[in-house]
Design a protein around this motif. Structure first.
Motif, PDB file in Angstrom:
ATOM      1  N   ASP A  13      -9.107   9.982   0.426  1.00 33.32           N
ATOM      2  CA  ASP A  13      -9.257   8.544   0.201  1.00 33.32           C
ATOM      3  C   ASP A  13      -7.734   7.905   0.322  1.00 33.32           C
ATOM      4  O   ASP A  13      -7.899   6.715  -0.192  1.00 33.32           O
ATOM      5  CB  ASP A  13      -9.827   8.397  -1.349  1.00 33.32           C
ATOM      6  CG  ASP A  13      -8.748   8.720  -2.346  1.00 33.32           C
ATOM      7  OD1 ASP A  13      -7.820   9.385  -2.171  1.00 33.32           O
ATOM      8  OD2 ASP A  13      -9.291   8.692  -3.612  1.00 33.32           O
ATOM      9  N   GLU A  14      -6.733   8.199   1.065  1.00 31.29           N
ATOM     10  CA  GLU A  14      -5.801   7.576   1.184  1.00 31.29           C
ATOM     11  C   GLU A  14      -4.921   7.976   2.555  1.00 31.29           C
ATOM     12  O   GLU A  14      -5.126   9.263   2.843  1.00 31.29           O
ATOM     13  CB  GLU A  14      -4.897   7.825  -0.066  1.00 31.29           C
ATOM     14  CG  GLU A  14      -4.098   6.388  -0.412  1.00 31.29           C
ATOM     15  CD  GLU A  14      -2.829   6.386   0.613  1.00 31.29           C
ATOM     16  OE1 GLU A  14      -2.195   7.153   1.104  1.00 31.29           O
ATOM     17  OE2 GLU A  14      -2.818   5.066   0.789  1.00 31.29           O
ATOM     18  N   ALA A  15      -4.401   7.188   3.038  1.00 33.43           N
ATOM     19  CA  ALA A  15      -3.720   7.658   4.506  1.00 33.43           C
ATOM     20  C   ALA A  15      -2.414   8.519   4.388  1.00 33.43           C
ATOM     21  O   ALA A  15      -2.521   9.465   4.965  1.00 33.43           O
ATOM     22  CB  ALA A  15      -3.017   6.351   5.248  1.00 33.43           C
ATOM     23  N   THR A  16      -1.807   8.510   3.156  1.00 36.31           N
ATOM     24  CA  THR A  16      -1.064   9.509   3.047  1.00 36.31           C
ATOM     25  C   THR A  16      -1.432  10.686   2.901  1.00 36.31           C
ATOM     26  O   THR A  16      -0.843  11.990   3.154  1.00 36.31           O
ATOM     27  CB  THR A  16      -0.064   9.230   1.755  1.00 36.31           C
ATOM     28  OG1 THR A  16      -1.106   8.933   0.461  1.00 36.31           O
ATOM     29  CG2 THR A  16       0.863   8.075   2.104  1.00 36.31           C
ATOM     30  N   LEU A  17      -2.662  11.048   2.162  1.00 34.18           N
ATOM     31  CA  LEU A  17      -3.308  12.193   2.023  1.00 34.18           C
ATOM     32  C   LEU A  17      -3.914  12.624   3.751  1.00 34.18           C
ATOM     33  O   LEU A  17      -3.787  13.785   3.990  1.00 34.18           O
ATOM     34  CB  LEU A  17      -4.510  12.075   1.144  1.00 34.18           C
ATOM     35  CG  LEU A  17      -4.081  11.921  -0.368  1.00 34.18           C
ATOM     36  CD1 LEU A  17      -5.420  11.834  -1.111  1.00 34.18           C
ATOM     37  CD2 LEU A  17      -3.343  13.053  -0.679  1.00 34.18           C
ATOM     38  N   THR A  18      -4.414  11.809   4.443  1.00 35.16           N
ATOM     39  CA  THR A  18      -4.738  12.227   5.837  1.00 35.16           C
ATOM     40  C   THR A  18      -3.575  12.570   6.510  1.00 35.16           C
ATOM     41  O   THR A  18      -3.559  13.636   7.252  1.00 35.16           O
ATOM     42  CB  THR A  18      -5.459  10.644   6.653  1.00 35.16           C
ATOM     43  OG1 THR A  18      -6.472  10.169   5.821  1.00 35.16           O
ATOM     44  CG2 THR A  18      -5.567  11.134   7.766  1.00 35.16           C
ATOM     45  N   ALA A  73       0.770  -1.199  -0.073  1.00 33.71           N
ATOM     46  CA  ALA A  73       0.030   0.123   0.058  1.00 33.71           C
ATOM     47  C   ALA A  73       0.820   1.205   0.029  1.00 33.71           C
ATOM     48  O   ALA A  73       1.982   1.425   0.396  1.00 33.71           O
ATOM     49  CB  ALA A  73      -0.956   0.064   1.249  1.00 33.71           C
ATOM     50  N   ASP A  74       0.060   2.446  -0.681  1.00 29.75           N
ATOM     51  CA  ASP A  74       0.931   3.734  -0.843  1.00 29.75           C
ATOM     52  C   ASP A  74       1.536   3.976   0.776  1.00 29.75           C
ATOM     53  O   ASP A  74       2.788   4.544   0.908  1.00 29.75           O
ATOM     54  CB  ASP A  74       0.217   4.811  -1.143  1.00 29.75           C
ATOM     55  CG  ASP A  74      -0.262   4.496  -2.556  1.00 29.75           C
ATOM     56  OD1 ASP A  74       0.044   3.463  -3.301  1.00 29.75           O
ATOM     57  OD2 ASP A  74      -1.032   5.476  -3.196  1.00 29.75           O
ATOM     58  N   ALA A  75       0.841   4.274   1.785  1.00 31.24           N
ATOM     59  CA  ALA A  75       1.210   4.738   2.853  1.00 31.24           C
ATOM     60  C   ALA A  75       2.476   4.038   3.498  1.00 31.24           C
ATOM     61  O   ALA A  75       3.136   4.547   4.248  1.00 31.24           O
ATOM     62  CB  ALA A  75      -0.033   4.690   3.894  1.00 31.24           C
ATOM     63  N   GLY A 119     -16.028   3.985   1.841  1.00 32.72           N
ATOM     64  CA  GLY A 119     -15.124   2.375   1.426  1.00 32.72           C
ATOM     65  C   GLY A 119     -14.050   2.350   2.067  1.00 32.72           C
ATOM     66  O   GLY A 119     -13.578   0.914   2.178  1.00 32.72           O
ATOM     67  N   LEU A 120     -13.549   3.193   2.757  1.00 31.17           N
ATOM     68  CA  LEU A 120     -12.338   2.857   3.585  1.00 31.17           C
ATOM     69  C   LEU A 120     -12.526   2.115   4.929  1.00 31.17           C
ATOM     70  O   LEU A 120     -13.788   2.439   5.600  1.00 31.17           O
ATOM     71  CB  LEU A 120     -11.576   4.360   3.954  1.00 31.17           C
ATOM     72  CG  LEU A 120     -10.797   4.956   2.509  1.00 31.17           C
ATOM     73  CD1 LEU A 120     -10.001   5.887   3.065  1.00 31.17           C
ATOM     74  CD2 LEU A 120     -10.068   3.669   1.696  1.00 31.17           C
ATOM     75  N   ASN A 124      -3.583  -0.261  -3.493  1.00 26.43           N
ATOM     76  CA  ASN A 124      -4.334  -0.758  -2.458  1.00 26.43           C
ATOM     77  C   ASN A 124      -5.327  -1.669  -2.998  1.00 26.43           C
ATOM     78  O   ASN A 124      -6.032  -2.338  -2.231  1.00 26.43           O
ATOM     79  CB  ASN A 124      -5.158   0.384  -1.702  1.00 26.43           C
ATOM     80  CG  ASN A 124      -4.294   1.406  -0.965  1.00 26.43           C
ATOM     81  OD1 ASN A 124      -3.419   1.041  -0.116  1.00 26.43           O
ATOM     82  ND2 ASN A 124      -4.548   2.583  -1.156  1.00 26.43           N
ATOM     83  N   SER A 125      -4.998  -1.923  -4.343  1.00 25.32           N
ATOM     84  CA  SER A 125      -6.216  -2.782  -4.925  1.00 25.32           C
ATOM     85  C   SER A 125      -5.747  -4.263  -4.900  1.00 25.32           C
ATOM     86  O   SER A 125      -4.571  -4.503  -4.597  1.00 25.32           O
ATOM     87  CB  SER A 125      -6.127  -2.315  -6.430  1.00 25.32           C
ATOM     88  OG  SER A 125      -4.874  -2.381  -7.190  1.00 25.32           O
ATOM     89  N   TYR A 126      -6.450  -5.170  -5.385  1.00 21.03           N
ATOM     90  CA  TYR A 126      -6.353  -6.457  -5.225  1.00 21.03           C
ATOM     91  C   TYR A 126      -5.079  -6.976  -6.113  1.00 21.03           C
ATOM     92  O   TYR A 126      -5.026  -6.381  -7.377  1.00 21.03           O
ATOM     93  CB  TYR A 126      -7.262  -7.475  -5.464  1.00 21.03           C
ATOM     94  CG  TYR A 126      -7.225  -8.872  -5.447  1.00 21.03           C
ATOM     95  CD1 TYR A 126      -6.969  -9.593  -4.261  1.00 21.03           C
ATOM     96  CD2 TYR A 126      -7.140  -9.819  -6.672  1.00 21.03           C
ATOM     97  CE1 TYR A 126      -6.798 -11.009  -4.320  1.00 21.03           C
ATOM     98  CE2 TYR A 126      -7.012 -10.829  -6.820  1.00 21.03           C
ATOM     99  CZ  TYR A 126      -6.696 -11.635  -5.664  1.00 21.03           C
ATOM    100  OH  TYR A 126      -6.574 -13.024  -5.616  1.00 21.03           O
TER     101      TYR A 126
END
Length: 290
Positions: free
Chosen positions: A208-213, A98-100, A187-188, A128-130
């Motif tokens: 929509d992503e932890a790095t953005l949070t 995952a990115d984060a 969806g998260l 984060n996709s399958y």
């Protein structure tokens, strides 16, 4: 014709019986008998005579035995050549995570790994996709999930803890006021948790992503739920709420079963496992920033 049937044929020819051959190959007696019968039907001839409790190779069987041994020699030669190349720990190695986690906790590990194994061609895909390991989308997946899938080989390496963080300057300026929140998008996995625990506090931003949070919290936009390996590693942040066990997510190191004995995959998996053990307190929320 299934080429694997010749391996069963050779086992019976060498051991003299279905039972002994099945034991040697660690398969059921019925499986061995079925494979021999299938090979005889495919070839249109009898390969063994049953004499005094033993399976004796027929004349036709001797011709098949000669060819089967030649096939076996070629397969074993190919196997040794492939393993020999693999033992050199060279060639491509594809990692998915995952990115984060890729840009924070794992990147220093990747740095040390590529320095230790410069002959490997390492590719990291942050998604984060399958990922379909059966189709070789990746050789190893580092996945945060409480349900990683039954068709994958691997094990849980840690339990990722999450806490609510804010920038130090933002929290110091709040006084008695309620903070604004950075909300996970629909969806998260943690959106419902944040909705339940922020009370009536306003939502300043949805991401929509932890790095953005992390980026939003660091900018002082509001407080947000972050994995502790991100929040506690950033000394510009401070915990606003302690880790909540009901937000935990397991961290898995996964690979396809066919690759678990590959030298370069073993080297990477062992390397990451050691690094995870060293960073376990950070991952599991026991190392808050001062």
């Amino acid at each position: 014709m299934d080429w694997d049937d010749f391996r069963y044929f050779l086992a019976v020819a060498r051991h003299g019986s279905i039972s002994a051959a099945a034991k040697a190959l660690a398969v059921q007696h019925s499986t061995m008998a079925r494979r021999i019968k299938g090979l005889e039907e495919a070839l249109g001839c009898r390969l063994f005579d049953r004499l005094e409790g033993r399976h004796v190779v027929t004349a036709a069987g001797r011709d098949v035995e000669e060819s089967a041994e030649r096939i076996e020699r070629e397969v074993l030669l190919m196997d040794r050549r492939v393993l020999g190349r693999d033992a050199q720990l060279g060639g491509p190695l594809r990692i998915s995570t995952a990115d984060a986690m890729a840009v924070t906790f794992l990147m220093p590990i990747f740095k040390r790994f590529v320095a230790a194994y410069p002959q490997l061609e390492v590719t990291v895909s942050a998604s984060n996709s399958y990922v379909d390991l059966a189709k070789r989308d990746a050789d190893v997946v580092i996945r945060a999930s409480n349900a990683p899938g039954p068709d994958l080989h691997g094990r849980k390496e840690a339990t990722l803890a999450f806490a609510v963080y804010g920038s130090r300057s933002y929290l110091e300026g709040l006084g008695a006021a309620q903070p604004s929140w950075v909300m996970p998008a629909g969806g998260l996995p943690h959106q419902d948790w944040v909705r339940a625990h922020r009370g009536g506090a306003p939502v300043a931003l949805t991401v929509d992503e932890a790095t953005l949070t992390h980026a939003a919290v660091a900018q002082g936009i509001g407080v947000g739920l972050l994995p502790c390996f991100m929040g506690d590693a950033d000394f510009s942040l401070r915990r606003f709420m302690d880790p909540a066990p009901d937000t935990n997510i397991d961290l898995w190191l996964l690979l396809h079963g066919d690759l678990k004995s590959t030298a370069k995959v073993r080297a990477f998996v062992n390397f990451v496992r050691e690094a995870v053990r060293e960073g376990l307190d950070l991952l599991e929320g026991r190392k808050p920033a001062p």
